[in-house]
Design a protein around this motif. Structure first.
Motif, mmCIF file in Angstrom:
data_model
loop_
_atom_site.group_PDB
_atom_site.id
_atom_site.type_symbol
_atom_site.label_atom_id
_atom_site.label_comp_id
_atom_site.label_asym_id
_atom_site.label_seq_id
_atom_site.Cartn_x
_atom_site.Cartn_y
_atom_site.Cartn_z
ATOM 1 N N VAL A 36 0.847 -1.197 0.000
ATOM 2 C CA VAL A 36 0.000 0.000 0.000
ATOM 3 C C VAL A 36 0.885 1.250 0.000
ATOM 4 O O VAL A 36 0.664 2.191 -0.779
ATOM 5 C CB VAL A 36 -0.960 -0.008 1.219
ATOM 6 C CG1 VAL A 36 -1.736 1.303 1.301
ATOM 7 C CG2 VAL A 36 -1.920 -1.192 1.137
ATOM 8 N N SER A 77 9.688 5.395 8.196
ATOM 9 C CA SER A 77 10.102 3.991 8.271
ATOM 10 C C SER A 77 11.080 3.824 9.417
ATOM 11 O O SER A 77 11.859 4.733 9.721
ATOM 12 C CB SER A 77 10.745 3.536 6.965
ATOM 13 O OG SER A 77 11.185 2.198 7.107
ATOM 14 N N LYS A 118 15.017 1.169 4.037
ATOM 15 C CA LYS A 118 13.711 1.393 3.400
ATOM 16 C C LYS A 118 13.479 2.881 3.141
ATOM 17 O O LYS A 118 12.851 3.244 2.144
ATOM 18 C CB LYS A 118 12.589 0.832 4.272
ATOM 19 C CG LYS A 118 12.489 -0.685 4.253
ATOM 20 C CD LYS A 118 11.148 -1.093 4.836
ATOM 21 C CE LYS A 118 11.153 -2.513 5.332
ATOM 22 N NZ LYS A 118 9.908 -2.847 6.028
ATOM 23 N N CYS A 125 -6.521 2.241 6.532
ATOM 24 C CA CYS A 125 -6.954 1.016 5.827
ATOM 25 C C CYS A 125 -6.445 -0.235 6.514
ATOM 26 O O CYS A 125 -6.752 -1.337 6.082
ATOM 27 C CB CYS A 125 -6.481 1.015 4.377
ATOM 28 S SG CYS A 125 -4.752 0.565 4.210
ATOM 29 N N SER A 140 -1.694 -2.924 11.258
ATOM 30 C CA SER A 140 -0.685 -3.990 11.331
ATOM 31 C C SER A 140 -0.171 -4.206 12.742
ATOM 32 O O SER A 140 0.305 -5.293 13.065
ATOM 33 C CB SER A 140 0.498 -3.660 10.413
ATOM 34 O OG SER A 140 0.072 -3.599 9.086
ATOM 35 N N MET A 197 -10.411 -1.565 0.275
ATOM 36 C CA MET A 197 -10.403 -1.916 -1.149
ATOM 37 C C MET A 197 -11.041 -0.816 -1.984
ATOM 38 O O MET A 197 -10.751 0.348 -1.769
ATOM 39 C CB MET A 197 -11.090 -3.267 -1.379
ATOM 40 C CG MET A 197 -10.458 -4.413 -0.612
ATOM 41 S SD MET A 197 -8.751 -4.717 -1.089
ATOM 42 C CE MET A 197 -8.995 -5.397 -2.718
HETATM 43 N N1 LIG Z 1 -8.419 -2.262 4.100
HETATM 44 C C1 LIG Z 1 -7.921 -2.741 2.962
HETATM 45 O O1 LIG Z 1 -8.593 -2.775 1.939
HETATM 46 C C2 LIG Z 1 -6.492 -3.189 2.922
HETATM 47 C C3 LIG Z 1 -5.901 -3.558 1.699
HETATM 48 C C4 LIG Z 1 -4.554 -3.883 1.675
HETATM 49 C C5 LIG Z 1 -3.841 -3.885 2.881
HETATM 50 N N2 LIG Z 1 -4.476 -3.575 4.039
HETATM 51 C C6 LIG Z 1 -3.745 -3.526 5.325
HETATM 52 O O2 LIG Z 1 -2.791 -2.479 5.242
HETATM 53 C C7 LIG Z 1 -1.634 -2.826 5.988
HETATM 54 C C8 LIG Z 1 -0.421 -2.684 5.089
HETATM 55 O O3 LIG Z 1 -0.392 -3.742 4.183
HETATM 56 P P1 LIG Z 1 0.751 -3.897 3.117
HETATM 57 O O4 LIG Z 1 0.496 -5.166 2.416
HETATM 58 O O5 LIG Z 1 0.900 -2.652 2.365
HETATM 59 O O6 LIG Z 1 2.102 -3.994 3.848
HETATM 60 P P2 LIG Z 1 2.784 -4.567 5.110
HETATM 61 O O7 LIG Z 1 3.890 -5.375 4.622
HETATM 62 O O8 LIG Z 1 1.818 -5.139 6.090
HETATM 63 O O9 LIG Z 1 3.307 -3.121 5.608
HETATM 64 C C9 LIG Z 1 3.905 -3.048 6.743
HETATM 65 C C10 LIG Z 1 4.265 -1.586 6.948
HETATM 66 O O10 LIG Z 1 3.935 -1.345 8.277
HETATM 67 C C11 LIG Z 1 5.035 -0.767 8.926
HETATM 68 N N3 LIG Z 1 5.158 -1.325 10.282
HETATM 69 C C12 LIG Z 1 4.957 -2.597 10.653
HETATM 70 N N4 LIG Z 1 5.167 -2.715 11.981
HETATM 71 C C13 LIG Z 1 5.501 -1.477 12.435
HETATM 72 C C14 LIG Z 1 5.829 -0.955 13.707
HETATM 73 N N5 LIG Z 1 5.859 -1.719 14.820
HETATM 74 N N6 LIG Z 1 6.119 0.369 13.814
HETATM 75 C C15 LIG Z 1 6.100 1.152 12.725
HETATM 76 N N7 LIG Z 1 5.806 0.696 11.479
HETATM 77 C C16 LIG Z 1 5.507 -0.599 11.349
HETATM 78 C C17 LIG Z 1 6.248 -1.104 8.098
HETATM 79 O O11 LIG Z 1 7.024 0.015 8.121
HETATM 80 P P3 LIG Z 1 8.620 0.025 8.126
HETATM 81 O O12 LIG Z 1 8.935 0.751 6.877
HETATM 82 O O13 LIG Z 1 8.961 0.766 9.366
HETATM 83 O O14 LIG Z 1 9.092 -1.401 8.153
HETATM 84 C C18 LIG Z 1 5.710 -1.423 6.708
HETATM 85 O O15 LIG Z 1 5.921 -0.389 5.804
HETATM 86 C C19 LIG Z 1 -1.890 -4.236 6.547
HETATM 87 O O16 LIG Z 1 -2.406 -4.104 7.851
HETATM 88 C C20 LIG Z 1 -2.943 -4.793 5.625
HETATM 89 O O17 LIG Z 1 -3.730 -5.788 6.247
HETATM 90 C C21 LIG Z 1 -5.784 -3.218 4.070
#
Ligand SMILES: NC(=O)c1ccc[n+]([C@@H]2O[C@H](COP(=O)([O-])OP(=O)(O)OC[C@H]3O[C@@H](n4cnc5c(N)ncnc54)[C@H](OP(=O)(O)O)[C@@H]3O)[C@@H](O)[C@H]2O)c1
Length: 316
Positions: A162, A181, A186, A237, A240, A264
């Motif tokens: 995303v 980040s 990154k 959205c 995490s 979505m």
């Molecule tokens: N509602 C919807 O339609 C929809 C659709 C798609 C995804 N999502 C949700 O959106 C989220 C992102 O999904 P994604 O697939 O793009 O990627 P992802 O791989 O889940 O993205 C993780 C991101 O979260 C950050 N992060 C994780 N743990 C963290 C922490 N403890 N402190 C600070 N930052 C942290 C990371 O940042 P760093 O750069 O710091 O590592 C990374 O950029 C997920 O929760 C997913 O379920 C929702």
């Protein structure tokens, strides 16, 4: 057909719950069609499926994947990843693979109305990276936040599907983009992907922003409310890092901040997204591509948190 699927979800070992083998292809019901899948991509949603949180009953083999691109009746297509619910225009919570099979297979049966021509400038893997993450980003930026050229966007987290989609879409729309980040590597990658600024997680923004794109949750949500300017918008959205986050109410009312939830997008938004990508010649950032047999390794990479961009699967 050869497929990556789940029969026995595992909360503790989602990558170990992936099975790769042959399954029968069901015939398409009325209004659905068969797609020869060329490539797919993984999302956190697949991890929830492998953990048994999303999707149908355990014990039923279910092909993973809501993202895919392939060939249908001689046409190169992208597949709208949402399962249609008649009459519903908000809360697109059910994805392909939640009921019936998903797209990480040589063939998939999908609603015919959801097919969109594949942009010719994209590889199969790049096309397959778009549906879930990019549609989510598109609706957040343009439908929910009503982003305009000249505005500023902050994206929490730099490497997710995303976040990388938001960077590309917002820049193409003429906005400035800052990301946060925890990882210096990154932050560097985000700058190379087009971000104007890359901050450490929780670092103060130089100027309040118009729009914050939030999917991290409690780890960043307070920073999101500190970073948005008067009249600004936060769009959420994902969560995490957990489902409950603090909300500083004085900031909310004194600055007249709007907080939107977003999930979505509609079929129309999907077609608009693909047209936008084509007009601006955008290309998704891909972290890694592998074959069906390597889906468990891709899931492990997703869970490891080191990926920058989408994890894609070459199907054939
Ligand atoms: N509602 C919807 O339609 C929809 C659709 C798609 C995804 N999502 C949700 O959106 C989220 C992102 O999904 P994604 O697939 O793009 O990627 P992802 O791989 O889940 O993205 C993780 C991101 O979260 C950050 N992060 C994780 N743990 C963290 C922490 N403890 N402190 C600070 N930052 C942290 C990371 O940042 P760093 O750069 O710091 O590592 C990374 O950029 C997920 O929760 C997913 O379920 C929702």
């Amino acid at each position: 057909m050869r497929a990556a699927y789940v029969t026995a979800p595992s909360a503790d070992d989602p990558a170990g719950a992936v099975e790769v083998g042959d399954l029968d292809v069901p015939g398409p019901p009325d209004g659905w069609c068969r797609v020869d899948v060329r490539a797919g991509a993984l999302n956190m949603h697949d991890v929830w499926t492998l953990r048994g949180v999303a999707g149908g009953p355990a014990g039923t083999p279910r092909v993973l994947g809501s993202d895919g691109a392939g060939v249908c009746d001689g046409r190169d297509v992208l597949v709208y990843p949402v399962l249609p619910v008649p009459g519903r225009t908000v809360g697109h919570t059910e994805l392909l693979g939640d009921r019936g099979h998903g797209l990480l297979a040589e063939q998939a049966v999908v609603p015919a109305a959801g097919l969109v021509p594949k942009p010719a400038h994209l590889t199969w893997e790049e096309a397959a990276a778009l549906p879930t993450a990019w549609l989510t980003a598109y609706r957040m930026l343009f439908t929910k936040a009503r982003l305009r050229a000249g505005q500023s966007v902050l994206v929490q987290g730099a490497g997710g599907g995303v976040s990388t989609a938001v960077i590309a879409l917002a820049k193409a729309a003429g906005a400035s983009v800052a990301v946060t980040s925890r990882s210096a590597a990154k932050r560097e990658r985000a700058l190379r992907a087009g971000a104007d600024a890359a901050l450490r997680t929780d670092e103060r923004v130089p100027e309040p922003v118009d729009v914050v794109i939030e999917s991290v949750g409690p780890a960043t949500f307070d920073h999101s409310t500190r970073s948005v300017g008067p009249g600004g918008t936060i769009v959420v959205c994902g969560a995490s890092t957990g489902f409950t986050a603090p909300l500083h109410l004085a900031r909310l009312f004194a600055r007249e901040i709007t907080v939107h939830g977003s999930t979505m997008g509609t079929r129309e938004e999907f077609a608009d997204l693909v047209g936008f990508v084509e007009r601006h010649r955008l290309r998704p950032v891909i972290d890694r591509t592998a074959g069906l047999a390597d889906v468990p390794a891709l899931v492990r990479r997703m869970l490891g948190g080191d990926a920058f961009g989408k994890l894609c699967v070459t199907v054939r």
